[in-house]
Design a protein around this motif. Structure first.
Motif, PDB file in Angstrom:
ATOM      1  N   LEU A  38      20.529 -65.589 -12.101  1.00 24.72           N
ATOM      2  CA  LEU A  38      19.374 -65.547 -11.205  1.00 24.72           C
ATOM      3  C   LEU A  38      19.619 -64.545 -10.085  1.00 24.72           C
ATOM      4  CD1 LEU A  38      18.659 -69.369 -10.894  1.00 24.72           C
ATOM      5  CD2 LEU A  38      17.759 -67.744 -12.562  1.00 24.72           C
ATOM      6  N   PHE A  39      18.560 -63.865  -9.671  1.00 24.42           N
ATOM      7  CA  PHE A  39      18.654 -62.871  -8.607  1.00 24.42           C
ATOM      8  C   PHE A  39      17.294 -62.690  -7.968  1.00 24.42           C
ATOM      9  CE2 PHE A  39      17.180 -60.534 -12.223  1.00 24.42           C
ATOM     10  CZ  PHE A  39      16.382 -59.526 -11.714  1.00 24.42           C
TER      11      PHE A  39
ATOM     12  N   CYS B  76      11.921 -67.787 -10.882  1.00 21.13           N
ATOM     13  CA  CYS B  76      12.976 -66.903 -10.390  1.00 21.13           C
ATOM     14  C   CYS B  76      13.139 -65.717 -11.327  1.00 21.13           C
ATOM     15  CB  CYS B  76      14.314 -67.642 -10.345  1.00 21.13           C
ATOM     16  SG  CYS B  76      14.329 -69.110  -9.340  1.00 21.13           S
ATOM     17  N   ASP B  77      13.568 -64.586 -10.775  1.00 25.06           N
ATOM     18  CA  ASP B  77      13.946 -63.436 -11.588  1.00 25.06           C
ATOM     19  C   ASP B  77      15.306 -63.731 -12.194  1.00 25.06           C
ATOM     20  OD1 ASP B  77      11.728 -61.655 -10.842  1.00 25.06           O
ATOM     21  OD2 ASP B  77      12.643 -61.750  -8.848  1.00 25.06           O
TER      22      ASP B  77
ATOM     23  N   SER C  51      24.134 -54.986 -28.534  1.00 23.77           N
ATOM     24  CA  SER C  51      23.676 -55.862 -27.466  1.00 23.77           C
ATOM     25  C   SER C  51      22.861 -55.074 -26.454  1.00 23.77           C
ATOM     26  CB  SER C  51      24.877 -56.531 -26.789  1.00 23.77           C
ATOM     27  OG  SER C  51      25.816 -55.572 -26.375  1.00 23.77           O
ATOM     28  N   GLU C  52      22.031 -55.795 -25.685  1.00 28.81           N
ATOM     29  CA  GLU C  52      21.197 -55.154 -24.676  1.00 28.81           C
ATOM     30  C   GLU C  52      20.994 -56.085 -23.493  1.00 28.81           C
ATOM     31  OE1 GLU C  52      17.401 -54.351 -26.466  1.00 28.81           O
ATOM     32  OE2 GLU C  52      16.808 -56.460 -26.432  1.00 28.81           O
ATOM     33  N   CYS C  53      20.796 -55.494 -22.321  1.00 37.20           N
ATOM     34  CA  CYS C  53      20.463 -56.244 -21.109  1.00 37.20           C
ATOM     35  C   CYS C  53      18.950 -56.416 -21.060  1.00 37.20           C
ATOM     36  CB  CYS C  53      20.897 -55.476 -19.873  1.00 37.20           C
ATOM     37  SG  CYS C  53      22.655 -55.293 -19.685  1.00 37.20           S
ATOM     38  N   TYR C  54      18.522 -57.510 -20.448  1.00 37.45           N
ATOM     39  CA  TYR C  54      17.084 -57.679 -20.243  1.00 37.45           C
ATOM     40  C   TYR C  54      16.834 -58.519 -19.000  1.00 37.45           C
ATOM     41  CZ  TYR C  54      17.353 -62.394 -22.254  1.00 37.45           C
ATOM     42  OH  TYR C  54      17.664 -63.710 -22.502  1.00 37.45           O
ATOM     43  N   ARG C  55      15.632 -58.381 -18.467  1.00 35.52           N
ATOM     44  CA  ARG C  55      15.181 -59.161 -17.318  1.00 35.52           C
ATOM     45  C   ARG C  55      14.054 -60.053 -17.771  1.00 35.52           C
ATOM     46  NH1 ARG C  55      14.281 -54.875 -12.463  1.00 35.52           N
ATOM     47  NH2 ARG C  55      15.036 -56.478 -11.081  1.00 35.52           N
ATOM     48  N   THR C  56      13.937 -61.193 -17.118  1.00 38.07           N
ATOM     49  CA  THR C  56      12.868 -62.123 -17.419  1.00 38.07           C
ATOM     50  C   THR C  56      12.595 -62.963 -16.176  1.00 38.07           C
ATOM     51  OG1 THR C  56      12.071 -63.738 -19.042  1.00 38.07           O
ATOM     52  CG2 THR C  56      14.375 -63.949 -18.339  1.00 38.07           C
ATOM     53  N   VAL C  57      11.625 -63.829 -16.263  1.00 34.82           N
ATOM     54  CA  VAL C  57      11.333 -64.786 -15.206  1.00 34.82           C
ATOM     55  C   VAL C  57      11.539 -66.167 -15.793  1.00 34.82           C
ATOM     56  CG1 VAL C  57       9.551 -65.676 -13.658  1.00 34.82           C
ATOM     57  CG2 VAL C  57       9.693 -63.219 -14.106  1.00 34.82           C
ATOM     58  N   VAL C  58      12.282 -67.023 -15.083  1.00 35.19           N
ATOM     59  CA  VAL C  58      12.549 -68.385 -15.539  1.00 35.19           C
ATOM     60  C   VAL C  58      12.138 -69.364 -14.448  1.00 35.19           C
ATOM     61  CG1 VAL C  58      14.424 -67.717 -17.074  1.00 35.19           C
ATOM     62  CG2 VAL C  58      14.947 -68.331 -14.730  1.00 35.19           C
TER      63      VAL C  58
ATOM     64  N   LYS D  37      15.803 -57.615  -3.709  1.00 38.62           N
ATOM     65  CA  LYS D  37      17.089 -57.234  -3.134  1.00 38.62           C
ATOM     66  C   LYS D  37      17.968 -56.462  -4.112  1.00 38.62           C
ATOM     67  CE  LYS D  37      17.198 -61.169  -0.024  1.00 38.62           C
ATOM     68  NZ  LYS D  37      17.907 -62.386   0.342  1.00 38.62           N
ATOM     69  N   HIS D  38      17.590 -56.408  -5.385  1.00 42.06           N
ATOM     70  CA  HIS D  38      18.398 -55.744  -6.418  1.00 42.06           C
ATOM     71  C   HIS D  38      17.543 -54.755  -7.222  1.00 42.06           C
ATOM     72  CE1 HIS D  38      20.578 -59.513  -5.654  1.00 42.06           C
ATOM     73  NE2 HIS D  38      21.641 -58.771  -5.849  1.00 42.06           N
ATOM     74  N   PRO D  39      17.011 -53.726  -6.583  1.00 41.36           N
ATOM     75  CA  PRO D  39      16.121 -52.801  -7.288  1.00 41.36           C
ATOM     76  C   PRO D  39      16.837 -51.783  -8.176  1.00 41.36           C
ATOM     77  CG  PRO D  39      16.394 -52.091  -5.034  1.00 41.36           C
ATOM     78  CD  PRO D  39      17.140 -53.399  -5.173  1.00 41.36           C
ATOM     79  N   ASN D  40      18.159 -51.686  -8.097  1.00 40.89           N
ATOM     80  CA  ASN D  40      18.880 -50.620  -8.782  1.00 40.89           C
ATOM     81  C   ASN D  40      19.637 -51.058 -10.025  1.00 40.89           C
ATOM     82  OD1 ASN D  40      18.050 -48.778  -6.812  1.00 40.89           O
ATOM     83  ND2 ASN D  40      19.692 -49.432  -5.459  1.00 40.89           N
ATOM     84  N   GLY D  41      19.335 -52.191 -10.588  1.00 43.46           N
ATOM     85  CA  GLY D  41      20.015 -52.641 -11.795  1.00 43.46           C
ATOM     86  C   GLY D  41      21.318 -53.368 -11.550  1.00 43.46           C
TER      87      GLY D  41
END
Length: 73
Positions: free
Chosen positions: A46-47, A28-29, A14-21, A51-55
């Motif tokens: 959602l975030f 939103c991020d 498994s892996e974490c990922y970021r996207t825009v929805v 405000k959350h630059p560090n993962g």
């Protein structure tokens, strides 16, 4: 950041990922976790990326992914 458990469906990595929805007409991020083998996914967390630059945004998604029925959660 917590360690990811293998996929509960196929046992794959498994892996974490970021996207825009798009949520209620607004982009939103979002963060989520997915299986690289069978593509099972958590829902989006959602975030605000400013405000959350560090993962830190991954923590809630990882908790959702790592939750198992036998854990009583």
């Amino acid at each position: 950041m917590a360690e990811l458990k293998p996929c509960p469906f196929c046992g794959g990595k498994s892996e974490c990922y970021r996207t825009v929805v798009k949520n209620s007409g607004v982009f939103c991020d979002a963060a989520a976790v997915r299986c690289v083998v069978c593509d099972a996914r958590t829902g989006y967390v959602l975030f605000d990326a400013r405000k959350h630059p560090n993962g830190e945004e991954y923590d809630e998604a990882i908790q959702l992914w790592n939750r198992r029925l036998e854990d009583g959660n």
